[in-house]
Design an enzyme around this catalytic site. Structure first.
Site, mmCIF file in Angstrom:
data_model
loop_
_atom_site.group_PDB
_atom_site.id
_atom_site.type_symbol
_atom_site.label_atom_id
_atom_site.label_comp_id
_atom_site.label_asym_id
_atom_site.label_seq_id
_atom_site.Cartn_x
_atom_site.Cartn_y
_atom_site.Cartn_z
ATOM 1 N NE ARG A 239 -4.281 -1.270 0.016
ATOM 2 C CZ ARG A 239 -4.414 -2.265 -0.886
ATOM 3 N NH1 ARG A 239 -3.459 -2.505 -1.763
ATOM 4 N NH2 ARG A 239 -5.503 -2.993 -0.921
ATOM 5 C CD GLU A 268 -2.864 3.270 -5.713
ATOM 6 O OE1 GLU A 268 -3.818 2.594 -6.158
ATOM 7 O OE2 GLU A 268 -1.941 2.783 -5.055
ATOM 8 C CG HIS A 287 -3.127 -0.751 -7.032
ATOM 9 N ND1 HIS A 287 -3.526 -0.063 -5.921
ATOM 10 C CD2 HIS A 287 -3.115 -2.059 -6.660
ATOM 11 C CE1 HIS A 287 -3.754 -0.919 -4.930
ATOM 12 N NE2 HIS A 287 -3.507 -2.133 -5.353
HETATM 13 C C1 DGY Z 1 -5.262 -5.910 -3.192
HETATM 14 O O1 DGY Z 1 -5.999 -6.819 -3.594
HETATM 15 O O2 DGY Z 1 -5.431 -5.369 -2.111
HETATM 16 C C2 DGY Z 1 -4.109 -5.521 -4.050
HETATM 17 O O3 DGY Z 1 -3.700 -4.244 -3.795
HETATM 18 C C3 DGY Z 1 -4.386 -5.726 -5.490
HETATM 19 O O4 DGY Z 1 -3.262 -5.535 -6.277
#
Ligand code: DGY
Length: 322
Positions: A239, A268, A287
């Site tokens: 994250r 983002e 992402h």
């Molecule tokens: C999630 O599923 O939390 C991831 O960030 C996806 O890439």
């Protein structure tokens, strides 16, 4: 009467078809995430919610959810949901771990390879017409992966899978985690436990795999970068908020660290004015950790199943809290 389910973004057609069989569904359309105001007005009337990591399902919003029985997020991360408060309100929360482990570990490793071998940088040079000399002895030189130390911060499923990838490239692996593996597990994985500080100081590559929590917020900051080797790289597929992005930009500009591979950001999407886009020693991905056809299909299937169970007051297959 059919129960009402709201999706903050569409899922794949097969998943929507499944949902339509059982529920009256409504999908937020458009490219931008739903506004908090709109979500707060929708949440008052629904039995189930399907959401995504960029939605904020906080206490204020959940307080309005009088009928809500289930929240099913299309992600392994659930830091966008106040799961404690959801539990108090007996709202089940489902998420999608396991199925995205390989895809996310692959992406983390792709970023390691890319930033160390300067693949995207070379791609940019060619596209801009900048490749003029053939095979210059020290042109576009990158670094070998073998014998480099990969420091895995957070040895959950994805961290362990990344370790397997790294072993195949003859890397040395150290890890830091809340819980230490047994000696036998460490041996099998080929990873040595280290303190946070040792990992930061010794690693040639630090790869972040901790969830975003109060404890890990901005865990990687200028103090951390100053402890890292000047030749080391940061990889983040976890994250964005685990890293202080402003400090990261400074560390990259001043060569306090050598480079970074990033799939996640403080907010983002980032746009082309973001200072990270001006730096050659950074590889950026939008992402896409879990974004393979196979994985996303599995995630959609689980998202629907989690919702089906939660909405009937049953424990989702992958459940947060209870
Ligand atoms: C999630 O599923 O939390 C991831 O960030 C996806 O890439």
């Amino acid at each position: 009467m059919k129960k009402k389910v709201f999706l903050t973004r569409a899922l794949q057609d097969f998943a929507l078809k499944e949902l339509k069989k059982r529920y009256k569904i409504e999908v937020h359309s458009g490219k931008s995430p739903i506004s908090q105001d709109k979500l707060q007005s929708k949440i008052q009337k629904i039995d189930g919610l399907i959401c995504f990591p960029y939605d904020t399902i906080n206490k204020e919003t959940l307080k309005l959810a009088e009928k809500l029985k289930a929240i099913s997020t299309f992600s392994v991360g659930f830091d966008h949901i106040d799961t404690e408060f959801a539990k108090k309100r007996k709202i089940r929360v489902g998420y999608t771990p396991e199925v995205l482990t390989d895809a996310t570990a692959d992406l983390a490793f792709a970023l390691v390879l890319d930033v160390m071998r300067r693949v995207s940088e070379g791609d940019r040079i060619i596209r801009q017409g900048g490749w003029k000399i053939i095979y210059g002895a020290d042109d576009y030189v990158g670094l070998d992966l073998q014998e480099k130390t990969l420091g895995i911060l957070g040895l959950g499923r994805i961290g362990k899978t990344l370790a397997k990838r790294a072993r195949a490239f003859d890397m040395k692996i150290i890890y830091h985690n809340r819980n230490r593996l047994t000696a036998a597990q460490e041996k099998k994985l080929g990873a040595k436990y280290s303190s946070f500080d040792y990992l930061i100081r010794q690693s040639d590559i630090v790869s972040v795999h901790v969830p975003h929590t109060k404890q890990t917020d901005q865990l990687i900051n200028m103090k951390t970068f100053k402890k890292m080797k000047n030749s080391s790289f940061l990889i983040n597929t976890s994250r964005g908020k685990v890293v202080n992005q402003k400090d990261l930009v400074t560390a990259l500009k001043k060569n306090i660290i050598a480079g970074a591979g990033l799939d996640v950001f403080e907010t983002e999407p980032i746009d082309k004015k973001n200072p990270l886009t001006k730096l050659e020693n950074v590889v950026l991905a939008p992402h896409i950790g879990s974004s393979t056809q196979e994985t996303r299909d599995k995630m959609a299937k689980i998202t629907v199943e989690n919702l089906n169970l939660g909405i009937n007051a049953k424990k989702p297959i992958y459940s947060v809290g209870y």
